[in-house]
Motif scaffolding. Structure first.
Motif, PDB file in Angstrom:
ATOM      1  N   VAL A 188      13.981   3.266  -9.834  1.00 24.73           N
ATOM      2  CA  VAL A 188      15.063   3.391  -8.852  1.00 24.73           C
ATOM      3  C   VAL A 188      16.033   2.219  -8.978  1.00 24.73           C
ATOM      4  CG1 VAL A 188      15.532   3.180  -6.386  1.00 24.73           C
ATOM      5  CG2 VAL A 188      13.792   4.776  -7.185  1.00 24.73           C
ATOM      6  N   LYS A 189      15.472   1.016  -9.146  1.00 19.99           N
ATOM      7  CA  LYS A 189      16.317  -0.174  -9.215  1.00 19.99           C
ATOM      8  C   LYS A 189      17.215  -0.149 -10.452  1.00 19.99           C
ATOM      9  CE  LYS A 189      15.882  -5.189  -9.671  1.00 19.99           C
ATOM     10  NZ  LYS A 189      14.923  -6.304  -9.670  1.00 19.99           N
ATOM     11  N   SER A 204      14.230   7.480  -1.381  1.00 18.31           N
ATOM     12  CA  SER A 204      13.667   6.481  -2.295  1.00 18.31           C
ATOM     13  C   SER A 204      14.727   5.902  -3.226  1.00 18.31           C
ATOM     14  CB  SER A 204      12.551   7.111  -3.126  1.00 18.31           C
ATOM     15  OG  SER A 204      13.109   8.064  -4.005  1.00 18.31           O
ATOM     16  N   GLN A 205      15.820   6.648  -3.476  1.00 20.84           N
ATOM     17  CA  GLN A 205      16.819   6.112  -4.405  1.00 20.84           C
ATOM     18  C   GLN A 205      17.593   4.923  -3.832  1.00 20.84           C
ATOM     19  OE1 GLN A 205      16.845   9.099  -2.994  1.00 20.84           O
ATOM     20  NE2 GLN A 205      18.838  10.055  -2.993  1.00 20.84           N
ATOM     21  N   GLN A 214      15.637  11.772  -7.525  1.00 21.52           N
ATOM     22  CA  GLN A 214      14.388  11.325  -6.917  1.00 21.52           C
ATOM     23  C   GLN A 214      13.455  10.694  -7.951  1.00 21.52           C
ATOM     24  OE1 GLN A 214      13.970  11.840  -3.579  1.00 21.52           O
ATOM     25  NE2 GLN A 214      11.962  10.887  -3.440  1.00 21.52           N
ATOM     26  N   ASP A 215      12.767   9.628  -7.564  1.00 17.32           N
ATOM     27  CA  ASP A 215      11.921   8.891  -8.510  1.00 17.32           C
ATOM     28  C   ASP A 215      10.813   9.720  -9.144  1.00 17.32           C
ATOM     29  OD1 ASP A 215      11.016   9.028  -5.914  1.00 17.32           O
ATOM     30  OD2 ASP A 215       9.729   7.281  -6.088  1.00 17.32           O
ATOM     31  N   ASN A 271       8.394  -7.467 -16.937  1.00 17.41           N
ATOM     32  CA  ASN A 271       8.464  -8.610 -16.027  1.00 17.41           C
ATOM     33  C   ASN A 271       7.570  -8.406 -14.810  1.00 17.41           C
ATOM     34  OD1 ASN A 271      10.173 -10.453 -17.268  1.00 17.41           O
ATOM     35  ND2 ASN A 271      11.996  -9.309 -16.677  1.00 17.41           N
ATOM     36  N   LEU A 272       7.632  -7.194 -14.242  1.00 18.58           N
ATOM     37  CA  LEU A 272       6.798  -6.900 -13.067  1.00 18.58           C
ATOM     38  C   LEU A 272       5.323  -6.984 -13.430  1.00 18.58           C
ATOM     39  CD1 LEU A 272       8.691  -3.909 -11.422  1.00 18.58           C
ATOM     40  CD2 LEU A 272       8.297  -6.160 -10.431  1.00 18.58           C
ATOM     41  N   GLY A 293      19.538   2.977 -10.495  1.00 16.22           N
ATOM     42  CA  GLY A 293      20.540   2.905  -9.432  1.00 16.22           C
ATOM     43  C   GLY A 293      21.568   1.810  -9.658  1.00 16.22           C
ATOM     44  N   ALA A 294      21.320   0.941 -10.644  1.00 20.71           N
ATOM     45  CA  ALA A 294      22.206  -0.209 -10.834  1.00 20.71           C
ATOM     46  C   ALA A 294      23.565   0.193 -11.400  1.00 20.71           C
ATOM     47  CB  ALA A 294      21.536  -1.233 -11.746  1.00 20.71           C
ATOM     48  N   GLU A 339      12.250  -4.659 -17.185  1.00 22.44           N
ATOM     49  CA  GLU A 339      11.895  -4.793 -15.769  1.00 22.44           C
ATOM     50  C   GLU A 339      10.389  -4.560 -15.568  1.00 22.44           C
ATOM     51  OE1 GLU A 339      13.933  -5.459 -13.174  1.00 22.44           O
ATOM     52  OE2 GLU A 339      12.663  -4.942 -11.453  1.00 22.44           O
ATOM     53  N   MET A 398       0.905  -8.334  -2.618  1.00 20.36           N
ATOM     54  CA  MET A 398       0.047  -9.009  -3.592  1.00 20.36           C
ATOM     55  C   MET A 398      -1.073  -9.802  -2.934  1.00 20.36           C
ATOM     56  SD  MET A 398       3.036 -10.209  -6.211  1.00 20.36           S
ATOM     57  CE  MET A 398       1.970 -11.144  -7.289  1.00 20.36           C
ATOM     58  N   ILE A 409       4.371 -10.688 -13.532  1.00 24.38           N
ATOM     59  CA  ILE A 409       4.295 -11.231 -12.173  1.00 24.38           C
ATOM     60  C   ILE A 409       2.999 -10.801 -11.501  1.00 24.38           C
ATOM     61  CG2 ILE A 409       5.250 -10.886  -9.853  1.00 24.38           C
ATOM     62  CD1 ILE A 409       7.061 -12.630 -11.063  1.00 24.38           C
ATOM     63  N   ASN A 410       2.591  -9.559 -11.760  1.00 24.00           N
ATOM     64  CA  ASN A 410       1.384  -9.044 -11.124  1.00 24.00           C
ATOM     65  C   ASN A 410       0.132  -9.306 -11.945  1.00 24.00           C
ATOM     66  OD1 ASN A 410       2.108  -7.551  -8.513  1.00 24.00           O
ATOM     67  ND2 ASN A 410       3.689  -6.884  -9.942  1.00 24.00           N
ATOM     68  N   ARG A 411       0.251 -10.263 -12.868  1.00 26.38           N
ATOM     69  CA  ARG A 411      -0.891 -10.772 -13.637  1.00 26.38           C
ATOM     70  C   ARG A 411      -1.564  -9.718 -14.512  1.00 26.38           C
ATOM     71  NH1 ARG A 411      -1.136 -13.746  -8.826  1.00 26.38           N
ATOM     72  NH2 ARG A 411      -0.833 -15.973  -9.173  1.00 26.38           N
ATOM     73  N   ALA A 456       9.653   2.091  -8.041  1.00 27.82           N
ATOM     74  CA  ALA A 456      10.599   1.076  -7.584  1.00 27.82           C
ATOM     75  C   ALA A 456      11.427   0.556  -8.752  1.00 27.82           C
ATOM     76  CB  ALA A 456       9.851  -0.066  -6.898  1.00 27.82           C
ATOM     77  N   PHE A 465      11.110 -13.578 -12.091  1.00 26.29           N
ATOM     78  CA  PHE A 465      12.366 -13.132 -12.708  1.00 26.29           C
ATOM     79  C   PHE A 465      13.315 -12.497 -11.701  1.00 26.29           C
ATOM     80  CE2 PHE A 465      10.005  -9.269 -12.449  1.00 26.29           C
ATOM     81  CZ  PHE A 465      10.920  -8.238 -12.491  1.00 26.29           C
ATOM     82  N   ARG A 489      15.243  -0.827  -1.994  1.00 23.32           N
ATOM     83  CA  ARG A 489      15.424  -2.078  -2.743  1.00 23.32           C
ATOM     84  C   ARG A 489      14.455  -3.129  -2.193  1.00 23.32           C
ATOM     85  NH1 ARG A 489      17.816   1.038  -5.115  1.00 23.32           N
ATOM     86  NH2 ARG A 489      19.840   0.966  -6.138  1.00 23.32           N
TER      87      ARG A 489
END
Lengths: 419, 277
Positions: A385-386, B223-224, A182-183, A408-409, A389-390, A405, B243, A412-414, A382, B46, B227
């Motif tokens: 998890v990403k 949650s896992q 769990q996250d 980068n996020l 989970g990869a 990651e 956003m 993107i979110n300034r 998120a 990205f 995506r």
């Protein structure tokens, strides 16, 4: 209130209407509520003749999307909302989605000072604004099954080192000490080790430090890897049927979970029998003086910055978070100190718990709440998890991917990056 | 005669596209013309490369499944007597009557070995939990399975109609010439319904690259499995609804639409789809 009378007794309706018109003081507010909070809002409505609430039920996952549309259209924007997910605080206080009202000038300082330590960290911005008031505290503490502990001759851990040793010993007996999936619990393991997921360490809310390469952070990730490998941390999330089955079969020795995990999950979902559940302090590393505990939820109330009745909005938010009569009956630990004390009596006198100090543990460890536990426009969960989970590679090997990651996020979110 | 259709097309086809197209060149906060700024922003995202890769893998898996299974099943059904064929066709259609969002929820149970009716199958493959199953199959295959269950039944009915349209004298001639049922299916019927199969593939492609529901609802399993940035359409959704950047969202949607239309046109003209022999 008035509407209520009209519905229940048609004969008094005309009378009620004329009174309302004469005083002309009734303020109408629209509030968006999840199903759990509808009765609380109704109680507020009943207790306040001068404020009339129009309660709209909105599913929490849809709330931000619906608000963005309402803001875009400029109509039907609610005056008060409840945010179960703290990332919403960040998402709703941007230039584009400037929903949240700054409550700092409207809400009495004594109310603000009445909250438990760190309770308002998700609401206070580095530039001194107050965007919300906290409903409940949800920092991580240690929940354990006292009967299983005693039977197996285990001691309750105080440090992460002891926790790991206990985990491996428990795994040999077929017991588990939590989840590796769990996250939020994973975020707690990692932030306790010092992983910096994106915290505004300076005084600028828009500059984040993202660093997962520190020795403490790597140490925490490696601990998770070893506990996953030995089977001490289950490969199932705590709400998955497989985990629930294991818990019901007396396999769950200990769970590092938030303050609501006992009352909300272990008791009703895992159905642990009475007299077995106990709690102890959040864990620290042996070479650290004190613990640092992440939180799992702990919702907040916020108001609309362009509401026509800011005073009434502040009144609703204050009442919902600090009314002792309401909060002492809550299932989650109230963030307001006075309400929390009243809530204590309920938990301390509850024969369900094996010990009467469960609340004292929660209150004592509130001091160790992570100072940067708040919502950000970067969703740490998120990203975790990403990346996790990869692949099935060890978490420690994926920290650099996770850091990339997150960075980068953030861009993107300034956000600007401090490193 | 064409007026009602044109009116609807204008209102619900062209107007939204035109609106999105306009928005994509605007800053939706201060309402000023912003040139290609929104496009620059989303093209630099990205996550876009991964999302495109995900979506195309999914579409490839799904289209192969769809064409082989729908084509195969339709030809087999057509070889049966009319009554049992009709019963089977209806039963194939039934899962498609559930909306695709509900299908996702059904699949979340089907993929969990602890509750799934296919549990013995999963156990045989050594998969004991849902996370094993999802990891083993991969998200593209999982989503393709979901979409297949949702859409294939309807297409089997359509193919049934196409096969009914084959003149009986052609089939009789084949029989007289000694063709086996398999030969009739593959060498007579298949070439006569390929246009319907191609149409299905084109439409499925257009739906497929806009996929949204399946990955978005995976979070329901825990949650896992969440995506939120798996597909391109989800990114467009995130821009708008987390956003608050409707301009960037519109730019992403316009790019997606452009890709869908261009590829469809290439396929239609590349295969001389509308040429009458």
């Amino acid at each position: 209130m008035m509407k209520f009378q009209c519905l229940t007794a048609a004969t008094t309706c005309a009378f009620a209407l004329s009174v309302g018109a004469a005083s002309a003081e009734t303020v109408n507010l629209t509030v968006w509520s999840d199903t759990a909070r509808v009765t609380a809002y109704e109680a507020f409505d009943a207790a306040h003749d001068d404020i009339d609430l129009n309660i709209v039920t909105v599913a929490p996952p849809d709330q931000v999307a619906k608000l963005q549309l309402a803001l875009q259209g400029g109509e039907d924007v609610p005056d008060v909302i409840f945010m179960a997910d703290l990332t919403h605080v960040a998402q709703l206080s941007t230039r584009r989605a400037n929903y949240l009202m700054d409550l700092s000038g409207i809400i009495d300082q004594s109310v603000v000072d009445g909250f438990l330590p760190n309770a308002l960290s998700p609401c206070q911005t580095p530039d001194g604004r107050l965007l919300c008031l906290r409903n409940d505290l949800a920092h991580f503490i240690v929940w354990y099954d006292e009967k299983l502990m005693t039977e197996n001759g285990f001691d309750v851990p105080a440090t992460w080192e002891e926790f790991e040793a206990l985990g491996h010993a428990a795994a040999e007996k077929g017991l588990i000490v939590g989840t590796g999936k769990q996250d939020a619990p994973l975020l707690n393991f990692l932030t306790a080790g010092g992983c910096e997921f994106g915290f505004p360490l300076g005084n600028d809310a828009n500059v984040l430090t993202i660093d997962l390469s520190g020795a403490g952070c790597v140490r925490a990730a490696e601990m998770v890897d070893r506990l996953r490998a030995s089977g001490a941390l289950s490969e199932h999330g705590p709400f998955e049927p497989a985990f629930v089955t294991e818990a019901k079969e007396d396999k769950l020795l200990l769970f590092v979970g938030s303050t609501w995990f006992g009352e909300h999950v272990i008791r009703p979902v895992y159905e642990l029998p009475e007299g077995r559940l106990a709690a102890s302090d959040s864990l620290r590393w042996a070479d650290e003086a004190q613990p640092v505990a992440w939180s799992w939820g702990g919702g907040v109330f916020g108001g609309y910055t362009e509401s026509a009745h800011p005073e009434a909005v502040a009144q609703v938010i204050t009442w919902m978070t600090t009314d002792i009569g309401l909060q002492s009956q809550a299932t989650t630990m109230p963030a307001d100190a006075a309400s929390s004390d009243a809530w204590r009596d309920r938990i301390a006198n509850d024969p369900y718990y094996a010990r009467d100090d469960v609340y004292d543990v929660m209150k004592r460890t509130a001091d160790f709440g992570h100072p940067y536990y708040a919502g950000y426009r970067v969703d740490f969960s998120a990203a975790l998890v990403k990346i996790d989970g990869a692949s099935n590679a060890p978490l420690a090997d994926k920290l650099s991917d996770l850091e990339a990651e997150l960075k980068n996020l953030a861009r993107i979110n300034r956000y600007q990056l401090a490193n | 005669m064409l007026a009602p259709y044109l009116a609807l097309l204008l209102m619900f086809g062209f107007a939204p596209v035109f609106y999105a197209f306009t928005l994509s060149f605007m800053d939706t906060f201060e309402w000023v013309f912003w040139g290609v700024e929104n496009f620059r922003l989303v093209l630099q995202d990205f996550r876009l490369g991964d999302a495109i890769g995900n979506v195309f893998t999914y579409v490839a898996v799904w289209l192969v499944m769809l064409v082989l299974a729908v084509g195969g099943l339709s030809l087999m059904l057509d070889a049966l007597a009319p009554r049992p064929a009709a019963v089977l066709r209806t039963s194939f259609f039934l899962p498609g009557a559930i909306t695709s969002s509900a299908i996702v929820v059904v699949w979340l149970f089907l993929l969990d070995p602890t509750v799934s009716p296919y549990a013995p199958l999963f156990k045989l493959a050594g998969l004991e939990t849902r996370s094993h199953v999802v990891a083993q199959l991969g998200f593209p295959v999982v989503f393709a399975l979901m979409a297949f269950l949702a859409h294939s039944g309807g297409w089997i009915v359509v193919m049934g109609g196409a096969l009914k349209g084959i003149p009986t004298e052609v089939l009789e001639a084949a029989r007289v010439d000694g063709a086996t049922p398999v030969q009739t299916a593959l060498q007579i019927k298949l070439p006569l319904i390929w246009r319907s199969l191609a149409l299905m593939a084109i439409l499925a492609f257009a739906t497929g690259i806009q996929m949204f529901v399946e990955p978005q609802l995976m979070a329901m399993a825990g949650s896992q499995y969440s995506r939120p940035d798996w597909s391109v359409n989800q990114l467009a959704f995130q821009y708008a609804f987390t956003m608050g950047d409707f301009g960037a969202s519109a730019a992403m949607s316009v790019l997606l639409l452009t890709a869908a239309i261009s590829i469809s046109l290439v396929v239609v003209f590349g295969t001389k789809f509308y040429r009458t022999d």
